[in-house]
Design an enzyme around this catalytic site. Structure first.
Site, mmCIF file in Angstrom:
data_model
loop_
_atom_site.group_PDB
_atom_site.id
_atom_site.type_symbol
_atom_site.label_atom_id
_atom_site.label_comp_id
_atom_site.label_asym_id
_atom_site.label_seq_id
_atom_site.Cartn_x
_atom_site.Cartn_y
_atom_site.Cartn_z
ATOM 1 N N HIS A 62 0.734 -1.281 -0.033
ATOM 2 C CA HIS A 62 0.034 0.174 0.089
ATOM 3 C C HIS A 62 0.778 1.322 0.090
ATOM 4 O O HIS A 62 1.995 1.523 0.391
ATOM 5 C CB HIS A 62 -0.741 -0.145 1.240
ATOM 6 C CG HIS A 62 -1.877 -0.855 1.285
ATOM 7 N ND1 HIS A 62 -2.515 -1.452 2.382
ATOM 8 C CD2 HIS A 62 -2.273 -2.074 0.386
ATOM 9 C CE1 HIS A 62 -3.232 -2.632 2.386
ATOM 10 N NE2 HIS A 62 -3.044 -2.767 0.879
ATOM 11 N N LYS A 72 6.045 6.939 6.492
ATOM 12 C CA LYS A 72 5.297 6.097 7.268
ATOM 13 C C LYS A 72 6.589 5.417 8.048
ATOM 14 O O LYS A 72 7.605 4.981 7.869
ATOM 15 C CB LYS A 72 4.771 4.764 6.179
ATOM 16 C CG LYS A 72 3.549 4.004 6.919
ATOM 17 C CD LYS A 72 3.198 2.976 6.053
ATOM 18 C CE LYS A 72 2.084 3.466 5.045
ATOM 19 N NZ LYS A 72 1.482 2.635 4.278
ATOM 20 N N TYR A 132 1.346 2.105 13.107
ATOM 21 C CA TYR A 132 1.769 3.071 12.293
ATOM 22 C C TYR A 132 1.574 4.392 12.270
ATOM 23 O O TYR A 132 0.775 4.946 13.002
ATOM 24 C CB TYR A 132 0.978 2.821 10.842
ATOM 25 C CG TYR A 132 0.588 1.428 10.519
ATOM 26 C CD1 TYR A 132 -0.181 0.879 11.202
ATOM 27 C CD2 TYR A 132 0.888 0.892 9.176
ATOM 28 C CE1 TYR A 132 -0.604 -0.705 10.790
ATOM 29 C CE2 TYR A 132 0.684 -0.288 8.938
ATOM 30 C CZ TYR A 132 -0.194 -1.048 9.733
ATOM 31 O OH TYR A 132 -0.729 -2.196 9.354
ATOM 32 N N ASP A 166 -7.178 -6.097 -1.510
ATOM 33 C CA ASP A 166 -5.482 -6.552 -2.128
ATOM 34 C C ASP A 166 -5.402 -7.442 -3.079
ATOM 35 O O ASP A 166 -4.539 -7.433 -4.006
ATOM 36 C CB ASP A 166 -4.842 -6.809 -0.701
ATOM 37 C CG ASP A 166 -4.608 -6.003 0.377
ATOM 38 O OD1 ASP A 166 -4.653 -4.595 -0.116
ATOM 39 O OD2 ASP A 166 -4.012 -6.253 1.236
HETATM 40 C C1 TDO Z 1 -5.522 2.857 6.132
HETATM 41 C C2 TDO Z 1 -6.884 3.091 6.641
HETATM 42 C C3 TDO Z 1 -8.050 2.359 6.659
HETATM 43 N N1 TDO Z 1 -9.014 2.910 6.824
HETATM 44 C C4 TDO Z 1 -10.458 2.151 6.855
HETATM 45 C C5 TDO Z 1 -10.760 1.746 5.413
HETATM 46 C C6 TDO Z 1 -11.369 0.000 5.550
HETATM 47 O O1 TDO Z 1 -12.859 0.425 5.807
HETATM 48 C C7 TDO Z 1 -10.671 -0.184 6.832
HETATM 49 C C8 TDO Z 1 -9.438 -1.128 6.491
HETATM 50 O O2 TDO Z 1 -8.638 -0.583 5.480
HETATM 51 P P1 TDO Z 1 -7.584 -1.524 4.574
HETATM 52 O O3 TDO Z 1 -8.106 -2.691 4.071
HETATM 53 O O4 TDO Z 1 -6.918 -0.671 3.508
HETATM 54 O O5 TDO Z 1 -6.369 -1.631 5.798
HETATM 55 P P2 TDO Z 1 -5.046 -2.351 5.656
HETATM 56 O O6 TDO Z 1 -5.148 -3.191 4.510
HETATM 57 O O7 TDO Z 1 -4.757 -2.775 6.774
HETATM 58 O O8 TDO Z 1 -4.026 -1.271 5.118
HETATM 59 C C9 TDO Z 1 -3.058 -1.027 5.884
HETATM 60 O O9 TDO Z 1 -1.974 -1.712 5.151
HETATM 61 C C10 TDO Z 1 -0.731 -1.766 5.691
HETATM 62 C C11 TDO Z 1 0.208 -2.660 4.912
HETATM 63 C C12 TDO Z 1 -0.183 -0.210 5.498
HETATM 64 O O10 TDO Z 1 0.875 -0.069 5.144
HETATM 65 C C13 TDO Z 1 -1.202 0.724 6.367
HETATM 66 O O11 TDO Z 1 -0.743 2.005 6.011
HETATM 67 C C14 TDO Z 1 -2.586 0.444 5.628
HETATM 68 O O12 TDO Z 1 -2.433 0.760 4.100
HETATM 69 O O13 TDO Z 1 -9.995 0.678 7.356
HETATM 70 C C15 TDO Z 1 -9.225 4.044 7.607
HETATM 71 O O14 TDO Z 1 -10.430 4.452 7.927
HETATM 72 N N2 TDO Z 1 -7.954 4.920 7.681
HETATM 73 C C16 TDO Z 1 -6.860 4.512 7.367
HETATM 74 O O15 TDO Z 1 -5.816 5.215 7.534
#
Ligand code: TDO
Length: 182
Positions: A62, A72, A132, A166
């Site tokens: 990501h 990050k 993070y 993903d």
């Molecule tokens: C990343 C993020 C997600 N969300 C929400 C969106 C969604 O409903 C839920 C889960 O999101 P995701 O599936 O994108 O979560 P995730 O796959 O855990 O995303 C994370 O992956 C790792 C590898 C990283 O590096 C992080 O910065 C972030 O991108 O949380 C937020 O509200 N704020 C945020 O900052």
């Protein structure tokens, strides 16, 4: 003294804080402004969050697109993961290459990633809690990524547990990268 170790992608570092142990347990400090500043690292973080992931989960790879791209800082407080960053900066000498660092609660180590790197990890020992810090706030429209299995990474699992998002990310090859070294 905290060790700040340069990784093989320009601007990316492993942070290794000393572990202070006593009969109660341990104490580790990941972020210390004067130390970060001495190494030219940013200390301006806008958000902090954490994820908990089970064994064999893979999250990533990501990043946020410009102008919402960010620094990050990631570290592991429970369990152990293989953490990976892929260089998406077109003019970088390491464009398309990646680094892999084991992060664990025992080591208490972390990685500092500059803008333009894709980030992901695989859970070696779950539950794994990763913390993070990012230098810009989450912007859903800019939240993007590339497929975990498209960047030549030697993951220890060929069928990890992935999110639907993903699974549908574009490959590194098909991704038109907007990133450049700053
Ligand atoms: C990343 C993020 C997600 N969300 C929400 C969106 C969604 O409903 C839920 C889960 O999101 P995701 O599936 O994108 O979560 P995730 O796959 O855990 O995303 C994370 O992956 C790792 C590898 C990283 O590096 C992080 O910065 C972030 O991108 O949380 C937020 O509200 N704020 C945020 O900052």
């Amino acid at each position: 003294m905290t060790e700040i170790i340069g990784l093989d992608l320009p601007g990316a570092f492993e942070i290794r804080p000393p572990v202070h142990r006593d009969l109660r347990g341990t104490f580790r400090k990941i972020m210390h402004r004067p130390t970060f500043e001495r190494h030219g690292l940013s200390t301006e973080f806008a958000e902090e969050y954490f994820t908990e992931s089970a064994d064999r989960v893979l999250r990533g790879l990501h990043f946020q697109l410009p102008p919402h791209d960010h620094v990050k800082l990631v570290y592991c407080v429970t369990g152990a993961v293989l953490d990976v960053a892929v260089d998406l900066r077109r003019d970088s000498p390491t464009f398309g290459r990646h680094v892999m660092v084991e992060l664990s609660a025992e080591l208490g180590n972390g990685v500092y990633l500059p803008p333009g790197l894709a980030h992901g990890f695989y859970v070696r020992r779950g539950p794994a809690i990763l913390v993070y810090k990012t230098s810009t706030v989450h912007t859903a429209s800019a939240d993007s990524g590339i497929r975990w299995d498209s960047a030549g990474i030697d993951w220890p699992d060929t069928a990890p547990i992935l999110s639907g998002r993903d699974l549908n990310l574009p490959t590194l090859e098909s991704f038109e990268s907007p990133f450049h070294i700053r």
